[in-house]
Every structure is written in structure tokens, then in C-alpha cells.
Motif scaffolding. Structure first.
Motif, PDB file in Angstrom:
ATOM      1  N   LYS A   1     -17.022   8.253 -19.894  1.00 30.42           N
ATOM      2  CA  LYS A   1     -16.821   7.906 -18.483  1.00 30.42           C
ATOM      3  C   LYS A   1     -17.950   8.434 -17.590  1.00 30.42           C
ATOM      4  N   GLY A   2     -19.105   8.679 -18.195  1.00 33.62           N
ATOM      5  CA  GLY A   2     -20.221   9.227 -17.431  1.00 33.62           C
ATOM      6  C   GLY A   2     -20.720   8.305 -16.343  1.00 33.62           C
ATOM      7  N   PHE A   3     -20.779   7.008 -16.630  1.00 31.11           N
ATOM      8  CA  PHE A   3     -21.279   6.035 -15.660  1.00 31.11           C
ATOM      9  C   PHE A   3     -20.388   6.016 -14.421  1.00 31.11           C
ATOM     10  N   GLU A   4     -19.071   5.969 -14.643  1.00 33.83           N
ATOM     11  CA  GLU A   4     -18.128   5.940 -13.531  1.00 33.83           C
ATOM     12  C   GLU A   4     -18.176   7.243 -12.733  1.00 33.83           C
ATOM     13  N   PHE A   5     -18.351   8.351 -13.426  1.00 30.98           N
ATOM     14  CA  PHE A   5     -18.431   9.649 -12.759  1.00 30.98           C
ATOM     15  C   PHE A   5     -19.644   9.692 -11.832  1.00 30.98           C
ATOM     16  N   GLN A   6     -20.773   9.188 -12.306  1.00 29.91           N
ATOM     17  CA  GLN A   6     -21.987   9.169 -11.486  1.00 29.91           C
ATOM     18  C   GLN A   6     -21.771   8.400 -10.194  1.00 29.91           C
ATOM     19  N   GLU A   7     -21.203   7.214 -10.300  1.00 28.79           N
ATOM     20  CA  GLU A   7     -20.980   6.389  -9.113  1.00 28.79           C
ATOM     21  C   GLU A   7     -20.081   7.101  -8.111  1.00 28.79           C
ATOM     22  N   THR A   8     -19.030   7.732  -8.606  1.00 32.20           N
ATOM     23  CA  THR A   8     -18.105   8.437  -7.724  1.00 32.20           C
ATOM     24  C   THR A   8     -18.792   9.602  -7.017  1.00 32.20           C
ATOM     25  N   MET A   9     -19.620  10.334  -7.736  1.00 33.22           N
ATOM     26  CA  MET A   9     -20.322  11.465  -7.134  1.00 33.22           C
ATOM     27  C   MET A   9     -21.274  11.017  -6.034  1.00 33.22           C
ATOM     28  N   PHE A  10     -22.027   9.977  -6.302  1.00 34.30           N
ATOM     29  CA  PHE A  10     -22.974   9.494  -5.295  1.00 34.30           C
ATOM     30  C   PHE A  10     -22.248   9.050  -4.029  1.00 34.30           C
ATOM     31  N   ARG A  11     -21.215   8.246  -4.195  1.00 35.74           N
ATOM     32  CA  ARG A  11     -20.468   7.760  -3.033  1.00 35.74           C
ATOM     33  C   ARG A  11     -19.803   8.905  -2.284  1.00 35.74           C
ATOM     34  N   SER A  12     -19.250   9.844  -3.033  1.00 30.98           N
ATOM     35  CA  SER A  12     -18.558  10.970  -2.406  1.00 30.98           C
ATOM     36  C   SER A  12     -19.525  11.827  -1.601  1.00 30.98           C
ATOM     37  N   HIS A  13     -20.731  11.992  -2.101  1.00 28.34           N
ATOM     38  CA  HIS A  13     -21.713  12.828  -1.407  1.00 28.34           C
ATOM     39  C   HIS A  13     -22.304  12.115  -0.200  1.00 28.34           C
ATOM     40  N   PHE A  14     -22.883  10.939  -0.419  1.00 28.41           N
ATOM     41  CA  PHE A  14     -23.651  10.291   0.642  1.00 28.41           C
ATOM     42  C   PHE A  14     -22.796   9.531   1.655  1.00 28.41           C
ATOM     43  N   THR A  15     -21.681   8.999   1.235  1.00 24.45           N
ATOM     44  CA  THR A  15     -20.829   8.237   2.155  1.00 24.45           C
ATOM     45  C   THR A  15     -19.724   9.104   2.750  1.00 24.45           C
ATOM     46  N   ASP A  16     -19.046   9.861   1.883  1.00 29.52           N
ATOM     47  CA  ASP A  16     -17.893  10.648   2.334  1.00 29.52           C
ATOM     48  C   ASP A  16     -18.239  12.086   2.690  1.00 29.52           C
ATOM     49  N   ASN A  17     -19.469  12.526   2.374  1.00 32.06           N
ATOM     50  CA  ASN A  17     -19.931  13.896   2.662  1.00 32.06           C
ATOM     51  C   ASN A  17     -19.020  14.955   2.055  1.00 32.06           C
ATOM     52  N   GLN A  18     -18.597  14.702   0.841  1.00 35.53           N
ATOM     53  CA  GLN A  18     -17.732  15.612   0.103  1.00 35.53           C
ATOM     54  C   GLN A  18     -18.533  16.791  -0.444  1.00 35.53           C
ATOM     55  N   PHE A  19     -17.915  17.970  -0.493  1.00 33.86           N
ATOM     56  CA  PHE A  19     -18.515  19.102  -1.187  1.00 33.86           C
ATOM     57  C   PHE A  19     -18.169  18.946  -2.655  1.00 33.86           C
ATOM     58  N   LEU A  20     -19.155  18.644  -3.475  1.00 34.59           N
ATOM     59  CA  LEU A  20     -18.926  18.199  -4.845  1.00 34.59           C
ATOM     60  C   LEU A  20     -18.398  19.276  -5.783  1.00 34.59           C
ATOM     61  N   SER A  21     -18.563  20.541  -5.423  1.00 31.37           N
ATOM     62  CA  SER A  21     -18.091  21.618  -6.286  1.00 31.37           C
ATOM     63  C   SER A  21     -16.664  22.054  -5.973  1.00 31.37           C
ATOM     64  N   ASP A  22     -16.031  21.375  -5.055  1.00 27.07           N
ATOM     65  CA  ASP A  22     -14.637  21.677  -4.762  1.00 27.07           C
ATOM     66  C   ASP A  22     -13.797  21.343  -5.996  1.00 27.07           C
ATOM     67  N   VAL A  23     -13.074  22.317  -6.496  1.00 27.19           N
ATOM     68  CA  VAL A  23     -12.360  22.155  -7.757  1.00 27.19           C
ATOM     69  C   VAL A  23     -11.281  21.077  -7.670  1.00 27.19           C
ATOM     70  N   ASP A  24     -10.521  21.063  -6.583  1.00 27.19           N
ATOM     71  CA  ASP A  24      -9.472  20.047  -6.435  1.00 27.19           C
ATOM     72  C   ASP A  24     -10.078  18.646  -6.391  1.00 27.19           C
ATOM     73  N   PHE A  25     -11.221  18.532  -5.731  1.00 30.64           N
ATOM     74  CA  PHE A  25     -11.899  17.236  -5.676  1.00 30.64           C
ATOM     75  C   PHE A  25     -12.333  16.801  -7.075  1.00 30.64           C
ATOM     76  N   LEU A  26     -12.957  17.701  -7.825  1.00 32.17           N
ATOM     77  CA  LEU A  26     -13.410  17.363  -9.174  1.00 32.17           C
ATOM     78  C   LEU A  26     -12.239  16.975 -10.066  1.00 32.17           C
ATOM     79  N   LYS A  27     -11.149  17.670  -9.917  1.00 30.26           N
ATOM     80  CA  LYS A  27      -9.967  17.342 -10.721  1.00 30.26           C
ATOM     81  C   LYS A  27      -9.429  15.954 -10.350  1.00 30.26           C
ATOM     82  N   SER A  28      -9.472  15.618  -9.063  1.00 33.21           N
ATOM     83  CA  SER A  28      -8.995  14.296  -8.639  1.00 33.21           C
ATOM     84  C   SER A  28      -9.882  13.197  -9.212  1.00 33.21           C
TER      85      SER A  28
END
Length: 237
Positions: free
Chosen positions: A115-142
Motif C-alpha cells: 500500500k505504499g503508493f496509496e500512502f504516498q498520495e495521502t501524505m502529500f495531500r494531507s501535508h500540502f492541502t490539509d496542512n496536517q502534522f504528519l507525525s501525529d500518531v492518531d493521524f498516522l493510525k487513521s
């Protein structure tokens, strides 16, 4: 036989998300979706970036890079416009400067599970569009749950600093060995290297070249149904 495309990138790299979309568009344009195998690899920018939220991108640009706020805003203007042209939304006002080691280790797990490809897409969108802090544990688990993977592995990665670290280091070391100096960086079939977020046209040209060199063909596409046929055991009446 498929054409292997290896990509080194970081989730906070503004050109990596753009390059991802340019390459995807090129693959579709070249009608090679069934002929390529895209593999992502970890690469960490600014390893000394903060591991806790609080530092905004513009603050980092001013303090760490010595830019004025106006210069920083001007710097990302063209990038934001190019991203928008690809259907990507970049929001820099609340974008956080952050360390990506933990997300990369979680990526290693997702990648291992296919699921690496899907994970990459989610990380990019979460960072640049949603301004998510990517190391948040609850976020990563979600994110892991959304990929139908085991969220308990995220807790294990957080509690054990060595878990999935070897895979991350292997990617980084391989990048150094082949001369990667920045990302995105692409290697096509271990023959051609491309550095930077090139435009779709360059990727299409290279894909078409390799398609001919490797004599790649799309797999047969089944149409209709197979109701009326005779099988190994004879014909159904």
C-alpha cells in the motif's frame, strides 16, 4: 514484463507531489498503465526539522533560509500555480515545517504490505492541502486504517525507534550510491535517471522510448462473458 520506475521522494517536498502527478498523467497519456511498476522509496529532507508541531513553513523560510516573508511568498507562487494546473491544491499559509522520519518508517510498513503508493498520495495531500502534522500518531493510525492495515503497527513503530528503520536507511543509502542530490528523483528500468519534477511531455517521451526498447505490450483485455464455451470437461448443454 513490466517497466520498473523507482522514485525517491519526501512528503514535504513541494515538487515531489507535482512530479507524482506529472508522471501519472504521462503514464495515462502513453497508455502504459498496465505496463509499468511504480515503486516509491524514502528520502528525508532537512533531518533536523522539528518533530513537534509549531514551526510554520514561512517562519522556517525567514529564519532558516534568510528570506523575507514577501520573498518566501513570491518563491512559492509559481509552484502553487503549477500545482493548481495539475488539479492539486497547495496551502502554504498554515503549512508546517516538520520532520518526516516517523512517517517514512510507517511508509515502509505500508509499502511492505503493498500500500505504499496509496500512502504516498495521502501524505502529500494531507501535508500540502490539509496542512496536517504528519507525525501525529492518531493521524498516522487513521491513514493506516484507511488502507485496511493494522494500526497497532504504528504504536509499535513509535515505541521502538528501530522498527522499520532499516528499510528507510536502505532507501537513503541507495539514493546516495546512485548520486541522488535532491528529490524527486526517478530511475526508469535501471537505465535512465530523471531529476526534478519534469513536465508530462518529457516523461511521455521517455516512456515511449522504453516501450519500444523493451517491446512492451498491454495485457489482453477480456470483453463480454464466457458463458458459451467448452472447457476441459467438455461442453455444457
Amino acid at each position: 514484463m513490466k517497466l520498473q520506475i523507482d522514485i525517491w521522494s519526501d512528503f514535504v517536498c513541494q515538487f515531489c507531489y507535482i512530479g507524482k502527478r506529472e508522471l501519472e498523467n504521462a503514464i495515462r497519456t502513453a497508455k502504459m498503465s498496465e505496463m509499468v511498476d511504480v515503486r516509491y522509496h524514502s528520502y528525508q529532507l532537512t533531518p533536523d526539522a522539528p518533530s513537534v508541531p509549531g514551526t510554520l513553513f514561512y517562519d522556517f523560510a525567514q529564519e532558516g533560509l534568510g528570506m523575507s516573508y514577501a520573498q518566501a511568498k513570491d518563491l512559492v507562487k509559481n509552484t502553487t500555480e503549477r500545482a493548481s494546473g495539475l488539479g492539486l491544491e497547495y496551502n502554504f499559509d498554515n503549512l508546517m515545517h516538520q520532520n518526516t522520519l516517523l512517517p517514512h518508517r510507517v511508509f515502509q510498513y505500508a509499502n511492505e504490505m503493498g500500500k505504499g503508493f496509496e500512502f504516498q498520495e495521502t501524505m502529500f495531500r494531507s501535508h500540502f492541502t490539509d496542512n496536517q502534522f504528519l507525525s501525529d500518531v492518531d493521524f498516522l493510525k487513521s491513514v493506516i486504517v484507511s488502507l485496511d492495515l493494522n494500526p497497532e503497527v504504528v504504536d509499535q513503530i513509535v515505541s521502538d525507534a528501530h522498527r522499520y528503520l532499516d528499510g528507510f536507511k536502505q532507501d537513503v543509502n541507495e539514493a546516495a550510491q546512485i548520486g541522488v542530490r535532491g528529490v524527486p528523483f526517478y530511475v526508469f528500468n535501471n537505465q535512465y535517471a530523471v531529476s526534478g519534477a519534469q513536465h508530462e511531455s518529457l516523461f511521455v517521451e521517455l516512456l515511449e522510448k522504453l516501450k519500444k526498447e523493451l517491446n512492451l505490450k498491454a495485457p489482453l483485455q477480456m470483453v463480454g462473458n464466457d458463458d458459451d464455451l467448452c472447457g476441459p470437461d467438455g461442453c455444457a448443454i
